[in-house]
Design an enzyme around this catalytic site. Structure first.
Site, short mmCIF file in Angstrom:
data_model
loop_
_atom_site.label_atom_id
_atom_site.label_comp_id
_atom_site.label_asym_id
_atom_site.label_seq_id
_atom_site.Cartn_x
_atom_site.Cartn_y
_atom_site.Cartn_z
N ASP A 292 0.88 -1.17 0.00
CA ASP A 292 0.00 0.00 0.00
C ASP A 292 0.92 1.22 0.00
OD1 ASP A 292 -1.58 2.16 0.76
OD2 ASP A 292 -1.97 1.41 2.79
N GLU A 310 -3.53 4.25 -2.60
CA GLU A 310 -3.96 3.84 -1.24
C GLU A 310 -5.46 4.06 -1.04
OE1 GLU A 310 -2.50 6.07 2.40
OE2 GLU A 310 -2.44 4.03 3.16
N GLU A 311 -5.92 5.22 -1.43
CA GLU A 311 -7.33 5.52 -1.21
C GLU A 311 -8.22 4.53 -1.96
OE1 GLU A 311 -5.12 7.90 -2.02
OE2 GLU A 311 -5.23 9.52 -0.53
N1 AR6 Z 1 -1.21 -1.01 -8.78
C1 AR6 Z 1 0.06 -0.73 -9.18
N2 AR6 Z 1 0.52 0.53 -9.35
C2 AR6 Z 1 -0.31 1.55 -9.12
C3 AR6 Z 1 -1.64 1.34 -8.70
C4 AR6 Z 1 -2.10 -0.01 -8.54
N3 AR6 Z 1 -3.33 -0.29 -8.16
N4 AR6 Z 1 -2.23 2.53 -8.54
C5 AR6 Z 1 -1.30 3.45 -8.85
N5 AR6 Z 1 -0.14 2.87 -9.19
P1 AR6 Z 1 0.45 7.03 -5.47
P2 AR6 Z 1 2.64 7.79 -3.67
C6 AR6 Z 1 1.11 3.54 -9.58
O1 AR6 Z 1 0.49 8.38 -6.04
O2 AR6 Z 1 3.36 8.62 -4.66
C7 AR6 Z 1 -2.00 8.84 -1.28
O3 AR6 Z 1 -2.77 9.96 -1.03
C8 AR6 Z 1 0.90 4.80 -10.41
O4 AR6 Z 1 1.98 4.88 -11.35
O5 AR6 Z 1 -0.83 6.55 -4.89
O6 AR6 Z 1 3.42 6.93 -2.73
C9 AR6 Z 1 -1.43 8.27 -0.01
O7 AR6 Z 1 -2.36 8.31 1.05
C10 AR6 Z 1 1.01 5.90 -9.38
O8 AR6 Z 1 1.40 7.12 -9.95
O9 AR6 Z 1 1.58 6.81 -4.34
C11 AR6 Z 1 -0.27 9.17 0.22
O10 AR6 Z 1 -0.66 10.38 0.82
C12 AR6 Z 1 2.08 5.34 -8.47
O11 AR6 Z 1 1.77 3.94 -8.40
C13 AR6 Z 1 0.23 9.43 -1.17
O12 AR6 Z 1 -0.89 9.26 -2.03
C14 AR6 Z 1 2.13 5.94 -7.11
O13 AR6 Z 1 0.86 5.94 -6.54
C15 AR6 Z 1 1.29 8.45 -1.57
O14 AR6 Z 1 1.76 8.80 -2.83
#
Ligand code: AR6
Length: 537
Positions: A292, A310-311
């Site tokens: 996650d 995550e959401e």
């Molecule tokens: N499976 C695989 N890859 C994925 C998926 C999925 N289901 N969904 C998205 N990606 P991000 P962060 C890829 O932005 O940067 C939230 O608000 C996709 O390329 O969710 O760690 C949390 O609560 C996406 O751009 O993660 C934190 O506050 C990338 O994974 C914050 O976002 C990153 O997804 C974390 O941000």
């Protein structure tokens, strides 16, 4: 060609996927120190055959009203509020005649509003404009009374307050899915004492009340499309758990490792890797340790505007939301593992295009402890999304050490002889590289290094990015071919960070081309040489 390459990666994925480990060690009775089990264990295994939900333990409500436990709405210390809540919720019991105004009144009473009333624009918009009349009546007459019953049953279903998973403590809580549903029904009605925004006692916890989802999130009078789609997911969850009692069990476990390891001395090679441009963690990660991409405040913006990895996971598997009630924000050496959360919904789109896409039947098997074999680990990357200056800060030893350690904790700590062969692969992807603005090559390498040290192979979903899929797969193959160990890669990485930002070039190429006894450049040397640094080995 694309069908055959799809078949190809799926074949490789299945080859990496371990057989589900269904035969688990039984819960010990009484539970081990540091593990709270909120149902009876003595008859748990016999009862499993009768298709009944686990029976709450203790048999009568026994309160703990202190800073180590969830302050329960039904606690004797909250008696007058609870009787107001009970009275109000009971107004929603008689099916058939409930109107939207009745629901609004009850939501206001339960959330303890005195002066101003809750903004319910998104909820109203969903009920009156988005749902057809039949669906609206179904929600108000059937699902809502079921939610009321679940919320009111709290003192009978959750007969002792779950302990809070506080910073610094390695603690576990196991509850039945029915207990989770009852707690979440209370979150829907916003009944938890001291969990409103204004309360300082829980300032270090995520919010748990759903009331923030009901609002417009912007100018008054309009529904927010994101919130409406989120509510559809949650309504679907409540529709399911109020129609048929869920029978399983979910465990929330806070992991803490404070001791840092010496990355420069690690001798492991990078792990087996499958990089896939298709597929997602939740669709294809069954049987693996699914990552996650978390916020330190677990669940991030799930009860507000946030709608990324995550959401979305929390919305399609709402039992995960309970971690917001239990877990204090994560510190650097901490991760949260959640085992057994069921998926209830499908979705399409992402972020602003996200839409609920109907009910989902989770076909993953259950283990002998009645938990679905879904193991999710929440690890929060650092946020570097604040412009170019922010972006550069990740190329720094202490920033890299922090992320390496976070991933190491999340993946279970260094492997030892006993657990090495048994550990399941990590299913991950662009951790920290979306909303948090991290660098793809750096973050993927950090995760691979952590997989190597924790003895896990890695399935990496690039989320449609075929260029990066090939680049990462090739990089891992090159590192293995050159025999580059985690220690060697770490030392090279730290050298890379010492370069002036403009001279760094692509990280993967640099790491492969530069030895670790890299000699740091001085400004004088830079002007006389085209290469950013000198290789001395
Ligand atoms: N499976 C695989 N890859 C994925 C998926 C999925 N289901 N969904 C998205 N990606 P991000 P962060 C890829 O932005 O940067 C939230 O608000 C996709 O390329 O969710 O760690 C949390 O609560 C996406 O751009 O993660 C934190 O506050 C990338 O994974 C914050 O976002 C990153 O997804 C974390 O941000």
């Amino acid at each position: 060609a694309s069908t055959s390459s799809c078949r190809d990666w799926r074949r490789q994925l299945e080859a990496l996927r371990p057989e589900p480990n269904l035969a688990r060690l039984p819960f010990s009775c009484p539970p081990r120190l540091g593990h709270s089990v909120l149902f009876r264990i003595d008859n748990f295994y016999e009862q499993a055959r009768s298709s009944q939900p686990p029976q709450p333990w203790p048999t009568e409500f026994s309160d703990r009203w202190d800073s180590g436990h969830v302050r329960m709405p039904c606690s004797p210390s909250n008696a007058s509020r609870w009787s107001a809540i009970e009275h109000s919720l009971n107004q929603l019991k008689p099916a058939s005649s409930i109107g939207i105004d009745d629901l609004a009144t009850v939501l206001n009473v339960c959330s303890g509003r005195r002066q101003s009333s809750l903004c319910l624009d998104s909820l109203n918009c969903l009920l009156t404009e988005e749902l057809g009349r039949g669906e609206m009546r179904h929600f108000l007459n059937r699902v809502l009374p079921g939610m009321v019953r679940l919320a009111l049953a709290l003192p009978h279903l959750v007969t002792t307050p779950p302990p809070l998973l506080r910073c610094g403590y390695q603690l576990k809580v196991t509850l039945s899915q029915l207990q989770v549903a009852s707690l979440l029904a209370n979150a829907f009605f916003s009944t938890f004492p001291r969990r409103s925004f204004a309360n300082r006692e829980y300032a270090n916890f995520p919010t748990i009340h759903f009331s923030t989802l009901f609002s417009s999130g912007g100018p008054a009078g309009s529904g927010c499309p994101r919130r409406i789609e989120k509510l559809k997911c949650l309504f679907n969850y409540f529709q399911r758990v109020t129609t048929k009692d869920p029978l399983g069990v979910v465990t929330f476990s806070r992991r803490v490792i404070n001791e840092r390891i010496d990355w420069s001395a690690r001798t492991e090679l990078l792990p087996d890797l499958l990089a896939a441009a298709e597929g997602t963690i939740e669709d294809d990660g069954a049987g693996m340790l699914e990552v996650d991409f978390a916020n330190a405040y677990i669940g991030g913006g799930v009860l507000g505007r946030g709608l990324v990895q995550e959401e979305i996971r929390f919305l399609i598997c709402p039992e995960l939301l309970l971690s917001r009630l239990l877990a204090e924000s994560l510190e650097d050496g901490e991760a949260l593992w959640i085992t057994g959360a069921e998926r209830y919904s499908n979705y399409t789109g992402y972020s602003s295009t996200f839409q609920w896409n109907g009910d989902h039947t989770d076909t993953r098997p259950r283990d002998t402890n009645r938990r679905l074999v879904t193991k999710l680990v929440a690890i929060d990357a650092r946020c570097y999304s604040r412009g170019a200056a922010g972006y550069k800060q990740q190329f720094n030893k202490s920033a890299i050490d922090r992320e390496l350690h976070k991933a190491l904790v999340g993946f279970g700590g260094p492997a030892n002889v006993k657990n090495k062969s048994k550990r399941r692969p990590v299913a991950t992807g662009n951790w920290g590289c979306g909303a948090f603005g991290g660098d793809l090559q750096l973050k993927s390498l950090i995760q691979l290094m952590a997989c190597a040290v924790t003895g896990r192979s890695c399935v990496y979903f690039t989320f449609g990015d075929t260029d990066f899929q090939h680049r990462l797969q090739q990089f891992q193959a090159d590192c293995r071919q050159l025999g580059l160990t985690v220690g060697s890669l770490y030392r090279r990485l730290i050298n890379y960070c010492k370069l002036p930002a403009k001279q760094r070039g692509e990280l993967f190429t640099w790491l492969l081309e530069h030895g670790e006894a890299f000699h740091e450049v001085t400004p004088k040397e830079t002007s006389s040489s085209s290469s950013a640094g000198r290789l001395v080995d």
